[in-house]
Design a protein around this motif. Structure first.
Motif, PDB file in Angstrom:
ATOM      1  N   UNK A   1       4.184   4.017   3.162  1.00 56.41           N
ATOM      2  CA  UNK A   1       4.044   2.795   2.493  1.00 56.41           C
ATOM      3  C   UNK A   1       3.476   1.709   3.743  1.00 56.41           C
ATOM      4  N   UNK A   2       2.988   0.668   3.358  1.00 60.74           N
ATOM      5  CA  UNK A   2       2.434  -0.267   4.330  1.00 60.74           C
ATOM      6  C   UNK A   2       1.900  -1.642   3.856  1.00 60.74           C
ATOM      7  N   UNK A   3       2.096  -2.586   4.480  1.00 60.46           N
ATOM      8  CA  UNK A   3       1.488  -4.079   4.173  1.00 60.46           C
ATOM      9  C   UNK A   3       0.348  -4.182   4.829  1.00 60.46           C
ATOM     10  N   UNK A   4       0.273  -3.941   6.119  1.00 60.83           N
ATOM     11  CA  UNK A   4      -0.909  -3.779   7.115  1.00 60.83           C
ATOM     12  C   UNK A   4      -0.731  -2.218   7.569  1.00 60.83           C
ATOM     13  N   UNK A   5      -1.660  -1.639   7.978  1.00 59.83           N
ATOM     14  CA  UNK A   5      -1.927  -0.706   8.317  1.00 59.83           C
ATOM     15  C   UNK A   5      -0.879  -0.092   9.662  1.00 59.83           C
ATOM     16  N   UNK A   6      -0.641  -1.147  10.436  1.00 59.39           N
ATOM     17  CA  UNK A   6       0.106  -1.104  11.674  1.00 59.39           C
ATOM     18  C   UNK A   6       1.631  -1.259  11.251  1.00 59.39           C
ATOM     19  N   UNK A   7       1.746  -1.378  10.097  1.00 56.65           N
ATOM     20  CA  UNK A   7       3.448  -1.408   9.715  1.00 56.65           C
ATOM     21  C   UNK A   7       3.739  -0.299   8.777  1.00 56.65           C
TER      22      UNK A   7
ATOM     23  N   UNK B   1       0.094   7.509  11.649  1.00 55.19           N
ATOM     24  CA  UNK B   1      -0.111   6.223  11.138  1.00 55.19           C
ATOM     25  C   UNK B   1       1.001   5.186  11.352  1.00 55.19           C
ATOM     26  N   UNK B   2       2.171   5.887  11.789  1.00 53.33           N
ATOM     27  CA  UNK B   2       3.528   4.911  12.032  1.00 53.33           C
ATOM     28  C   UNK B   2       3.011   4.393  13.615  1.00 53.33           C
ATOM     29  N   UNK B   3       3.553   3.348  13.880  1.00 52.73           N
ATOM     30  CA  UNK B   3       3.592   2.601  15.150  1.00 52.73           C
ATOM     31  C   UNK B   3       5.136   2.152  15.341  1.00 52.73           C
ATOM     32  N   UNK B   4       5.346   1.928  16.606  1.00 61.07           N
ATOM     33  CA  UNK B   4       6.522   1.298  17.239  1.00 61.07           C
ATOM     34  C   UNK B   4       7.652   1.737  16.626  1.00 61.07           C
ATOM     35  N   UNK B   5       8.610   0.949  16.320  1.00 62.68           N
ATOM     36  CA  UNK B   5       9.934   1.490  15.783  1.00 62.68           C
ATOM     37  C   UNK B   5       9.919   2.123  14.499  1.00 62.68           C
ATOM     38  N   UNK B   6       8.715   1.990  13.631  1.00 61.07           N
ATOM     39  CA  UNK B   6       8.349   2.738  12.661  1.00 61.07           C
ATOM     40  C   UNK B   6       8.370   4.086  12.370  1.00 61.07           C
TER      41      UNK B   6
ATOM     42  N   UNK C   1       0.800  -1.330   0.125  1.00 62.21           N
ATOM     43  CA  UNK C   1       0.023  -0.024  -0.064  1.00 62.21           C
ATOM     44  C   UNK C   1       1.049   1.157  -0.127  1.00 62.21           C
ATOM     45  N   UNK C   2       0.419   2.187  -0.662  1.00 64.25           N
ATOM     46  CA  UNK C   2       1.046   3.501  -0.497  1.00 64.25           C
ATOM     47  C   UNK C   2       0.015   4.763  -0.879  1.00 64.25           C
ATOM     48  N   UNK C   3       0.303   5.547   0.113  1.00 70.51           N
ATOM     49  CA  UNK C   3      -0.527   6.808   0.154  1.00 70.51           C
ATOM     50  C   UNK C   3       0.432   8.166   0.240  1.00 70.51           C
TER      51      UNK C   3
END
Length: 233
Positions: free
Chosen positions: A104-110, A68-73, A38-40
């Motif tokens: 970029x994401x493969x899942x929203x949490x990533x 939108x980014x979580x953790x180490x991201x 995914x890309x926005x």
């Protein structure tokens, strides 16, 4: 784009066409297995139409990354956004608008900041100030209420908002300075071996702008760029 890669930013493979009219950038939204990611871009994330890509602010971009980014991201995305925006100001990229930053994401949490996919010294096309010889231009996005090129004070403020330590900020400044010197050598070499491309005048102006941008944090690197620029035939 070469300078961005040399500075330590994540950059997709890029190739200049034989006629020098097109920059071909490899798709970066696919995994090695061919899975679509995914890309926005920031316009989409902020709910803005493309025509408003110059209306945003750096603060809103930073806030969006944090949303939108979580953790180490989060830390990595803040860090790379700081590097991208510092480079954009240094090379006088007045085109670093909302559509040139994305997640970029493969899942929203990533979700994480996308690679640097559109970096250029756009201000070579802008009018030139008489004194100093900087471009009569500015950054695409507001930061602290202004679109002026970054100064030592606003670089420090940007680092603070991106949660970038003083040590890490100094590392980015060093990496960018070294990258621009090395890339400037390649620019001079290209001009001297490809006179038929009629790139000399634009290249000289581009390197002049790089040297001016570097004065915000590395006077010695700025001097080296000017010396290299004077060696062009």
């Amino acid at each position: 784009m070469m300078a961005a890669h040399a500075a330590g930013l994540t950059v997709p493979a890029a190739h200049l066409s034989e006629d020098r009219q097109h920059l071909l950038v490899k798709r970066f939204d696919l995994t090695v297995e061919g899975k679509r990611l995914g890309f926005e871009d920031m316009c989409a994330l902020l709910g803005l139409p493309a025509r408003e890509k110059f209306t945003g602010s750096v603060e809103r971009v930073i806030k969006t990354i944090g949303t939108y980014c979580q953790g180490s991201h989060i830390k990595q995305s803040y860090d790379h956004f700081f590097g991208q925006y510092l480079l954009a100001s240094t090379i006088r990229n007045g085109d670093a608008h909302l559509k040139n930053f994305g997640l970029m994401y493969d899942e929203i949490k990533n979700a994480a900041l996308a690679p640097t996919y559109d970096m250029l010294s756009m201000s070579v096309y802008a009018p030139q100030l008489s004194n100093p010889s900087d471009a009569d231009d500015g950054l695409a996005l507001n930061f602290e209420g202004s679109k002026r090129w970054l100064t030592p004070k606003t670089i420090a403020a940007l680092a603070n908002q991106c949660l970038v330590s003083t040590k890490r900020r100094n590392e980015w400044e060093t990496q960018i300075a070294v990258a621009l010197i090395e890339t400037a050598k390649k620019v001079v070499g290209f001009v001297n071996t490809h006179p038929q491309d009629h790139f000399a005048k634009m290249a000289q102006r581009m390197l002049e702008l790089w040297s001016i941008g570097l004065e915000a944090f590395d006077l010695e690197a700025a001097k080296k760029i000017r010396e290299l620029n004077s060696k062009e035939k």
